[in-house]
Design a protein around this motif. Structure first.
Motif, mmCIF file in Angstrom:
data_model
loop_
_atom_site.group_PDB
_atom_site.id
_atom_site.type_symbol
_atom_site.label_atom_id
_atom_site.label_comp_id
_atom_site.label_asym_id
_atom_site.label_seq_id
_atom_site.Cartn_x
_atom_site.Cartn_y
_atom_site.Cartn_z
ATOM 1 N N SER A 173 7.589 -4.094 5.241
ATOM 2 C CA SER A 173 7.514 -2.734 5.220
ATOM 3 C C SER A 173 9.182 -2.886 5.872
ATOM 4 C CB SER A 173 6.657 -2.142 4.936
ATOM 5 O OG SER A 173 6.257 -2.162 7.132
ATOM 6 N N ARG A 174 9.499 -3.447 7.033
ATOM 7 C CA ARG A 174 10.573 -3.187 7.801
ATOM 8 C C ARG A 174 11.632 -4.241 7.539
ATOM 9 N NH1 ARG A 174 7.186 -3.941 13.731
ATOM 10 N NH2 ARG A 174 5.348 -2.265 13.025
ATOM 11 N N GLN A 175 11.654 -5.308 7.447
ATOM 12 C CA GLN A 175 12.327 -5.975 7.439
ATOM 13 C C GLN A 175 13.285 -5.764 5.827
ATOM 14 O OE1 GLN A 175 14.400 -7.873 9.778
ATOM 15 N NE2 GLN A 175 12.470 -6.663 11.244
ATOM 16 N N LEU A 176 12.291 -6.313 4.376
ATOM 17 C CA LEU A 176 12.796 -6.457 3.594
ATOM 18 C C LEU A 176 12.608 -5.007 2.686
ATOM 19 C CD1 LEU A 176 10.493 -9.446 2.224
ATOM 20 C CD2 LEU A 176 12.975 -9.690 2.994
ATOM 21 N N ARG A 177 12.597 -3.914 3.255
ATOM 22 C CA ARG A 177 12.052 -2.618 2.832
ATOM 23 C C ARG A 177 11.857 -2.875 1.636
ATOM 24 N NH1 ARG A 177 16.838 -0.164 6.858
ATOM 25 N NH2 ARG A 177 15.833 -0.492 8.888
ATOM 26 N N TRP A 178 11.308 -3.639 0.913
ATOM 27 C CA TRP A 178 10.679 -3.245 -1.001
ATOM 28 C C TRP A 178 9.740 -1.765 -0.698
ATOM 29 C CZ3 TRP A 178 9.479 -9.106 -1.342
ATOM 30 C CH2 TRP A 178 10.638 -10.537 -1.504
ATOM 31 N N THR A 179 8.918 -1.510 0.250
ATOM 32 C CA THR A 179 8.005 -0.352 -0.596
ATOM 33 C C THR A 179 7.502 -0.192 1.257
ATOM 34 O OG1 THR A 179 6.081 -0.208 -1.664
ATOM 35 C CG2 THR A 179 6.513 -2.487 -1.403
ATOM 36 N N ARG A 180 6.799 0.795 0.912
ATOM 37 C CA ARG A 180 5.578 1.799 2.222
ATOM 38 C C ARG A 180 4.189 1.677 1.286
ATOM 39 N NH1 ARG A 180 8.303 2.088 7.438
ATOM 40 N NH2 ARG A 180 9.935 2.240 6.812
ATOM 41 N N ASP A 181 4.328 1.232 0.445
ATOM 42 C CA ASP A 181 2.507 2.019 0.073
ATOM 43 C C ASP A 181 1.621 0.695 0.309
ATOM 44 O OD1 ASP A 181 0.591 2.808 -1.270
ATOM 45 O OD2 ASP A 181 1.107 1.855 -3.701
ATOM 46 N N PRO A 182 0.527 1.370 1.154
ATOM 47 C CA PRO A 182 -0.277 0.115 1.641
ATOM 48 C C PRO A 182 -1.043 -0.477 0.658
ATOM 49 C CG PRO A 182 -0.159 2.175 2.409
ATOM 50 C CD PRO A 182 0.457 2.367 1.405
ATOM 51 N N MET A 183 -1.234 -0.601 -0.887
ATOM 52 C CA MET A 183 -2.154 -1.004 -2.132
ATOM 53 C C MET A 183 -0.867 -2.098 -1.990
ATOM 54 S SD MET A 183 -4.559 -0.470 -1.701
ATOM 55 C CE MET A 183 -4.881 -1.553 -2.815
ATOM 56 N N GLU A 184 1.008 -2.167 -2.421
ATOM 57 C CA GLU A 184 1.730 -2.939 -3.223
ATOM 58 C C GLU A 184 1.944 -3.783 -1.663
ATOM 59 O OE1 GLU A 184 4.209 -4.180 -5.913
ATOM 60 O OE2 GLU A 184 2.595 -2.682 -5.552
ATOM 61 N N VAL A 185 2.039 -3.027 -1.034
ATOM 62 C CA VAL A 185 1.902 -3.880 0.148
ATOM 63 C C VAL A 185 1.547 -5.099 0.187
ATOM 64 C CG1 VAL A 185 2.812 -4.745 2.722
ATOM 65 C CG2 VAL A 185 3.941 -2.804 1.614
ATOM 66 N N ARG A 186 0.337 -4.817 0.091
ATOM 67 C CA ARG A 186 -1.535 -6.623 0.139
ATOM 68 C C ARG A 186 -1.380 -6.828 -0.824
ATOM 69 N NH1 ARG A 186 -7.175 -4.339 1.947
ATOM 70 N NH2 ARG A 186 -6.091 -3.652 3.584
ATOM 71 N N ARG A 187 -0.636 -6.340 -2.170
ATOM 72 C CA ARG A 187 0.078 -7.535 -3.206
ATOM 73 C C ARG A 187 0.874 -7.962 -3.168
ATOM 74 N NH1 ARG A 187 2.265 -7.681 -8.167
ATOM 75 N NH2 ARG A 187 3.805 -6.338 -7.557
ATOM 76 N N LEU A 188 1.637 -7.616 -2.254
ATOM 77 C CA LEU A 188 3.019 -8.927 -2.562
ATOM 78 C C LEU A 188 2.484 -10.059 -1.152
ATOM 79 C CD1 LEU A 188 6.064 -6.302 -2.306
ATOM 80 C CD2 LEU A 188 5.694 -7.704 -4.246
#
Length: 404
Positions: free
Chosen positions: A158-173
């Protein structure tokens, strides 16, 4: 006819009573009343003021004197201030309190990757690069990948790559990245077997780690392990495979969980001091009595912020970049219990520091007149260029030169 003498008059006969004579000359407002007498009994002061052409006004001024309270026998009294940063005045055991005041009362916090096992920066970076290729994203630059092994995976996305901020999507990644990391390690083993060489171990203890852990356990020093790239269960499994999970056991934990801090236990990772504070809480130690072992400057920043001591191992960064740490060693073979105790030898406490008495009277060898003359001699103070923020004596000529 005989004349009868008049009866003898009583003393004071024919004169009004004393009270009525006094009341006749005074105004009614000045007469004593029950309220005024009660106020006198309470110890209050009554002031009489004249307003509106001689009228009397009563102003009640409460008394500021408060008698000292008498403490009952057996009443609770405030404890004395602590003697040191690790002192607990409420502790009833004097031997335990004396041990807490000594330098042997501390705890050790180890980073799993960097202090206990070899850090795998190349594998972490390769996993993120492969994940970016799967998502058809731009490959992250080197200045971003250097935080891959020192940040929480969720924060890295979320901070460095800035791909997404969705918590569910971040957990999947993050879960997918962990799977890719395991695939990379398996590929290294397969490649080594195809070449006919001995496959490298997945995780191997650094030199001197096992003897040092045994030494700390013998000295009754509690220990904790931290890992920001793995979950709590994965970190415990890694320690169990290394056969060192017993050194981080916590008998006071009702669930029987060891002293392990993972990325799931705190909201932020290093250089934020939250992981160190959580580890100190598990070990029942204050952060000012903790020694943090790592291999990068983020450990030093977090330890300095929470008041802990930092010991860095060489390997990831050169020695000249680790000058902010309290100690820099090549391996844990060079560390002893005495070395760790010496880190707390110069410990200072604001509560234990005595209040210094201000010198009111001048010294015997100097007269009061000379001291007062030096204090009020403003001319001698303003002759120098450094006059406490004032302009130097030649400020007009200097200003004229600047204007030219």
């Amino acid at each position: 006819r005989s004349r009868r003498a008049p009866p003898r008059a009583r003393a004071g006969a024919g004169r009004p009573p004393r009270a009525s004579r006094a009341r006749r000359d005074l105004p009614p407002s000045s007469l004593p009343s029950r309220g005024r007498l009660a106020a006198h009994r309470r110890g209050e002061t009554i002031a009489r003021g004249m307003e509106d052409g001689g009228g009397a006004t009563d102003i009640v001024i409460p008394d500021t004197f408060v008698p000292p309270s008498r403490e009952l026998r057996g009443a609770e009294k405030p404890y004395f201030p602590p003697v040191g940063v690790a002192d607990d005045p409420t502790l009833a055991n004097p031997l335990q309190r004396q041990r807490m005041l000594s330098t042997e009362w501390f705890g050790c916090v180890f980073e799993l990757e960097g202090a206990l096992v070899k850090a795998r920066d190349a594998e972490h970076r390769a996993s993120w690069m492969r994940l970016a290729k799967e998502r058809e994203q731009t490959p992250p630059p080197e200045m971003v990948l250097k935080f891959a092994s020192t940040m929480k995976p969720e924060d890295f996305v979320s901070r460095q790559l800035r791909w997404t901020r969705d918590p569910m999507e971040v957990r999947r990644l993050v879960q997918r990245r962990a799977e890719i990391y395991e695939e990379i390690l398996e590929e290294q083993i397969v490649q080594a077997l195809e070449k006919g060489s001995t496959p490298p171990p997945r995780d191997e203890l650094l030199p001197g780690v096992l003897p040092f852990l045994r030494l700390m356990k013998q000295a009754r020093v509690p220990m904790a392990a931290t890992c920001g790239t793995k979950t709590f269960r994965a970190a415990c499994d890694a320690l169990e495979k290394l056969e060192i999970l017993e050194f981080f056991a916590n008998e006071r934990n009702p669930q029987g969980e060891p002293n392990v801090v993972s990325s799931e236990d705190v909201s932020d990772w290093l250089p934020d001091p939250l992981p160190i504070e959580r580890a100190a809480q598990l070990m029942d130690r204050t952060t000012k009595r903790c020694v943090v072992f790592g291999d990068n400057n983020t450990v030093t920043e977090a330890a300095t912020e929470c008041g802990a001591k930092s010991v860095l191992l060489l390997g990831r960064q050169p020695r000249y970049e680790l000058q902010g740490a309290d100690a820099v060693v090549a391996s844990l073979k060079d560390v002893t219990v005495s070395n760790l105790k010496n880190l707390f030898a110069d410990e200072t406490s604001e509560a234990a520091e005595p209040q210094r008495e201000v010198e009111i009277f001048p010294t015997a060898g100097r007269s009061t007149r000379a001291a007062v003359a030096d204090y009020f001699d403003y001319d001698a103070q303003t002759q120098s260029d450094d006059a406490g923020g004032k302009e130097p004596p030649l400020y007009k000529s200097r200003r004229r030169r600047r204007d030219v």
